[in-house]
Design an enzyme around this catalytic site. Structure first.
Site, PDB file in Angstrom:
ATOM      1  CD  GLU A 111     -10.173  -0.341  -5.959  1.00  0.00           C
ATOM      2  OE1 GLU A 111      -9.247  -0.638  -6.739  1.00  0.00           O
ATOM      3  OE2 GLU A 111     -10.278   0.756  -5.399  1.00  0.00           O
TER       4      GLU A 111
ATOM      5  CG  HIS B 250     -10.476  -2.378  -0.581  1.00  0.00           C
ATOM      6  ND1 HIS B 250      -9.518  -1.640   0.093  1.00  0.00           N
ATOM      7  CD2 HIS B 250     -11.292  -1.467  -1.160  1.00  0.00           C
ATOM      8  CE1 HIS B 250      -9.746  -0.354  -0.085  1.00  0.00           C
ATOM      9  NE2 HIS B 250     -10.821  -0.220  -0.842  1.00  0.00           N
TER      10      HIS B 250
ATOM     11  CD  GLU C 259      -2.311 -10.645  21.274  1.00  0.00           C
ATOM     12  OE1 GLU C 259      -1.760  -9.531  21.425  1.00  0.00           O
ATOM     13  OE2 GLU C 259      -2.604 -11.384  22.217  1.00  0.00           O
TER      14      GLU C 259
HETATM   15  P1  13P Z   1     -16.673  -0.370  -5.467  1.00  0.00           P
HETATM   16  O1  13P Z   1     -18.029   0.142  -5.026  1.00  0.00           O
HETATM   17  O2  13P Z   1     -16.485  -0.253  -6.962  1.00  0.00           O
HETATM   18  O3  13P Z   1     -16.392  -1.735  -4.949  1.00  0.00           O
HETATM   19  O4  13P Z   1     -15.573   0.623  -4.865  1.00  0.00           O
HETATM   20  C1  13P Z   1     -15.474   0.842  -3.501  1.00  0.00           C
HETATM   21  C2  13P Z   1     -14.088   1.123  -3.064  1.00  0.00           C
HETATM   22  O5  13P Z   1     -13.796   1.002  -1.888  1.00  0.00           O
HETATM   23  C3  13P Z   1     -13.069   1.527  -4.072  1.00  0.00           C
HETATM   24  O6  13P Z   1     -11.784   1.462  -3.548  1.00  0.00           O
HETATM   25 ZN    ZN Z   2     -11.752   1.590  -1.329  1.00  0.00          ZN
END
Ligand code: 13P
Ligand code: ZN
Length: 271
Positions: A115, A139, A169
Site C-alpha cells: 500500500e 492502515h 467523543e
Molecule cells: P501488506 O502486507 O502488503 O502491507 O498488505 C496488507 C494489507 O492490509 C493490504 O491492504
Molecule cells: Zn488492508
C-alpha cells in the site's frame, strides 16, 4: 546511534501489538508508515543505499529527501516486536520525489508494504494540510467499521453522522468526519490516489469492505482516533441488532457540542 533504539520503532512495536489485541491484525492485514523526525533522519543523510532505487508511478517532490519507517509487505503484525529488523524498513525518497531507496531493514529480503502508493501520496497531502504536523499513517482491518460498510450507504456524510451520534467523543475527536470510499483493488495506484484526495479533508478514511486509514502527529493519537471510530461502529451495530435507535444525540445537540469544544464539524454531516 542504534536504529533499533529509535522511539518510532518502540511506538510501532507497541501499537502493532495493540492492533493485534483488538483482533484487527489477522495474518499480514494492515500497514504503518512514519515520516521520521529530523533527528531520526540524520544518520541517513550522508549514506548511500546499497540497493537499487525503486521508481514510483508518481512524483511527490513535497517529500523529496524525507525518510520513512514502513512495515514490510506480508509482515504479520504479531511478529514485529520479535523481528523488527526483518519486519520493518527505512526508505528515503530521492531528490526528485519519484523513487526511493531502502536505507535499513527488510533484512530477510523484504520490501515495503503493497500500500505504498496510499501511504506516500497521503503523507504528501497531510504534510501540506497539517503544516508538517502529521507524520503517521496507520492502515488496519477494523472489524466493526468494515462490517458497517455492508449495511450503511457508502456516503461520507451518512457514516460520519451515524458515528457522531453514538457518543460525544466522536465529534470531538473527528470533527472532520470519516471520508468513505467504495471498494477498490488493494495496493493499487487508484486506491492511493483516491485516498490521498480525501485526505485533503479528513484524517480518517474508510475503505469499504476492507479497512480504515488514519493519520495524525503520532502513533498514539492515530490509534486513539481509529479505536474511537471503531467503538462507535461497534455500538451502532449493536443498536441495529437490538432493533434500531429509539433516540440519539440530535443535530442541535451536536452543534452545541461543537461550540462547547470549539471544533468545526463537517458541514454536510450536520444538516
Ligand atoms: P501488506 O502486507 O502488503 O502491507 O498488505 C496488507 C494489507 O492490509 C493490504 O491492504
Ligand atoms: Zn488492508
Amino acid at each position: 546511534m542504534n536504529i533499533l533504539d529509535f522511539s518510532s520503532i518502540d511506538d510501532l512495536k507497541r501499537i502493532s501489538r495493540e492492533i493485534c489485541n483488538k483482533g484487527w491484525g489477522e495474518a499480514n492485514g494492515g500497514n504503518i508508515s512514519i515520516r521520521l523526525t529530523g533527528e531520526e533522519q540524520a544518520p541517513f543523510q550522508e549514506l548511500q543505499s546499497a540497493d537499487e532505487e525503486t521508481s514510483l508511478p508518481f512524483a511527490i517532490p513535497e517529500l523529496a529527501g524525507e525518510s520513512f519507517l514502513v512495515t514490510g509487505t506480508g509482515v504479520f503484525f504479531r511478529n514485529i516486536s520479535a523481528f523488527p529488523q526483518e519486519s520493518l524498513g527505512i526508505v528515503r525518497i530521492n531528490s526528485r520525489g519519484d523513487g526511493y531507496s531502502t536505507m535499513w531493514g527488510y533484512s530477510a529480503g523484504g520490501r515495503p508494504t503493497s500500500e505504498m502508493s496510499a501511504h506516500l501520496l497521503s503523507h504528501a497531502v497531510r504534510k501540506k494540510v497539517s503544516s508538517g504536523r502529521d507524520r503517521v499513517i496507520i492502515h488496519t482491518h477494523t472489524t466493526n467499521l468494515i462490517a458497517l460498510s455492508f449495511v450503511l450507504p457508502l456516503d461520507t456524510a451518512v457514516i460520519t453522522r451515524e458515528l457522531w451520534e453514538m457518543m460525544s467523543e466522536c465529534l470531538m475527536l473527528f470533527p472532520d468526519g470519516i471520508g468513505v470510499m467504495d471498494w477498490m483493488v488493494p495496493g493499487s495506484l487508484d486506491i492511493g490516489l483516491a485516498t490521498s484526495h480525501l485526505m485533503e479533508k479528513h484524517r480518517l478514511i474508510l475503505w469499504a469492505h476492507h479497512g480504515i486509514l488514519g493519520t495524525g502527529p503520532n502513533m498514539e493519537q492515530v490509534f486513539g482516533l481509529i479505536e474511537t471510530a471503531d467503538k462507535a461502529a461497534e455500538m451502532l451495530l449493536k443498536v441495529m441488532a437490538a432493533g434500531g435507535k429509539k433516540q440519539a444525540i440530535s443535530a442541535g445537540q451536536l452543534r452545541e457540542l461543537a461550540e462547547a469544544f470549539n471544533v468545526d464539524p463537517l458541514k454536510e454531516a450536520i444538516t
